[in-house]
Design an enzyme around this catalytic site. Structure first.
Site, PDB file in Angstrom:
ATOM      1  CG  PHE A   1      17.158 -15.736 -13.372  1.00  0.00           C
ATOM      2  CD1 PHE A   1      18.460 -15.791 -13.845  1.00  0.00           C
ATOM      3  CD2 PHE A   1      16.147 -15.392 -14.266  1.00  0.00           C
ATOM      4  CE1 PHE A   1      18.747 -15.516 -15.181  1.00  0.00           C
ATOM      5  CE2 PHE A   1      16.431 -15.116 -15.608  1.00  0.00           C
ATOM      6  CZ  PHE A   1      17.734 -15.183 -16.059  1.00  0.00           C
TER       7      PHE A   1
ATOM      8  CG  ASP B   1      10.666 -11.104 -11.621  1.00  0.00           C
ATOM      9  OD1 ASP B   1       9.800 -11.482 -12.442  1.00  0.00           O
ATOM     10  OD2 ASP B   1      11.885 -11.085 -11.888  1.00  0.00           O
TER      11      ASP B   1
ATOM     12  CE  LYS C   1      11.129 -16.466 -18.705  1.00  0.00           C
ATOM     13  NZ  LYS C   1      11.780 -16.025 -17.481  1.00  0.00           N
TER      14      LYS C   1
END
Ligand SMILES: *Cc1c(COP(=O)(O)O)cnc(C)c1O
Length: 413
Positions: A141, A226, A255
């Site tokens: 993802f 990531d 985030k």
């Protein structure tokens, strides 16, 4: 109609249905706790998928934000401003790299990394034009753009969005032989989540990240980590790659970098990689804005103390100890590191998250049978224990109300 029902109806009627939220409407939040419009309090065990690692409205971060609000918030990259230089210097130092390219959302950081790897491949490595490949992993993802979903293996995320962007090869997560077989002279990068968050907090087999590093070095490809969900303290270290002492060529951050206050993302790499960009070749109107930089600088300063990584390590060990003691006829497996867990159930995780909500704990299922736990790193141990008690309660009441939800007898060892 209650206030909650009225607001939920408005959201359903006029908000596109891209999410299936729990039926709670939050009005306020502080630290690890949120309050809904009826005044009910809940412990937040999701922390906005790790965007709220430092807790809701963290006082240090709020102060940095309000200080900057009084000064200047946006000038675009047409002009420099006094938060930009310090921000890129401090983030580069935190990562042990030379350069930072700031963006806003996580997906933008991933897109930026893909463009960087291709441009670097053509201009530095000499890969023939338009033939570069980037390797990704099953269950990945990395965001929601058309290029990123082109290499998704989740039909929900991918279907009906074609034609897809070419140039990607996808191999099983954790499979070194498959990765080796997929790499050739066209491979410019390997894009990897050190722990797969959305897929259910999947921790790769020990040694896998080291093998990815070695194969990238051997083939002259960029290892792109990531760390948008796994980084910035979540796993008990600043970066999840540290658990194998691996140094990637590129860190992707997002985030928690925005402290739960503003969207901030970044690509961090050495100059021989990010140096491929010249003026006009990439950009973002909001990327690196003064407000974002001021908040992110405070996040970096907080991470430098090591306090949050240590809390995640210690409270995480405690949480995993307790999760490991859950009845094995209800819980199939628990994965994760630090204050981050994927609890694999026999039945539907949605039923458990709904039951937890009624008990005052907010957590969310990912896919059908995984419950994801990722509380803010500032959570108090007593609150964490209270939430875990509620989880035991929710699991046993879900099992009682539906005996089919527990393990088949032969699965109980
Ligand atoms: C959330 C996430 C993204 C995408 O971030 P957005 O800000 O939602 O675009 C990318 N990669 C990982 C690993 C993520 O968890």
């Amino acid at each position: 109609m209650s206030r909650t029902e009225r607001l939920r109806a408005m959201s359903e009627a006029h908000g596109a249905h891209t999410y299936h939220p729990l039926p709670v409407v939050i009005a306020e939040a502080e630290g690890a706790w949120v309050t809904d419009v009826e005044g009910r309090r809940y412990l937040d065990m999701l922390a906005a998928y790790s965007a709220v690692n430092f807790g809701h409205r963290n006082p240090r971060l709020l102060a940095a934000l309000t200080r900057q609000l009084e000064r200047v918030t946006l000038v675009s990259r047409a002009f420099d401003h006094d938060q930009f230089g310090p921000f890129v210097t401090e983030l580069a130092e935190l990562c042990g790299k030379d350069m930072v390219l700031p963006m806003n959302s996580g997906a933008e950081a991933v897109e930026t990394a893909l463009k960087t790897a291709r441009k670097w491949g053509y201009e530095v490595r000499g890969v023939p034009a338009d033939s570069a490949t980037i390797i990704t992993f099953e269950g990945n993802f990395h965001g929601r753009t058309t290029t990123i979903i082109s290499f998704s293996t989740d039909p929900e995320a991918k279907n009906s969005y074609g034609p897809y962007t070419p140039g990607f090869r996808t191999v099983p997560y954790g499979d070194v032989a498959a990765l080796r077989a997929a790499m050739d002279e066209t491979t410019v990068g390997v894009l990897i989540e050190p722990i797969q968050g959305e897929a259910g907090v999947n921790v790769p087999p020990s040694g896998f990240l080291t093998a990815v590093r070695e194969l990238c070095t051997e083939h002259g490809a960029l290892m792109i980590a990531d760390e948008i969900q796994s980084g910035l303290g979540r796993t008990g270290a600043t970066f999840a790659v540290e658990h194998e002492n691996v140094v990637p060529d590129m860190y992707l951050l997002g985030k928690a970098l925005g402290g739960g206050l503003v969207p901030v993302s970044a690509v961090v790499a050495d100059e021989d990689v990010l140096g491929v960009f010249k003026p006009g070749q990439h950009g973002s109107t909001f990327g690196g804005n003064p407000l974002a930089c001021a908040v992110a600088r405070e996040v970096i300063a907080m991470l430098r103390t090591g306090e949050y990584q240590e809390r995640s390590r210690e409270l995480g060990a405690h949480m995993h100890r307790r999760l490991g003691e859950l009845p094995s006829d209800l819980v199939r497996e628990v994965r994760g590191r630090g204050l981050w867990a994927g609890v694999e159930l026999y039945g539907k995780a949605r039923t458990v998250s709904e039951r937890l909500m009624e008990l005052g704990v907010l957590a969310k299922e990912t896919h059908e049978t995984t419950l994801r736990l990722a509380p803010p790193l500032v959570i108090e141990q007593a609150d964490l224990d209270w939430a875990l008690d509620r989880l035991e309660e929710a699991l046993s009441s879900a099992a009682t109300s539906d005996p089919a939800r527990s393990a088949p007898r032969e699965a109980v060892v």
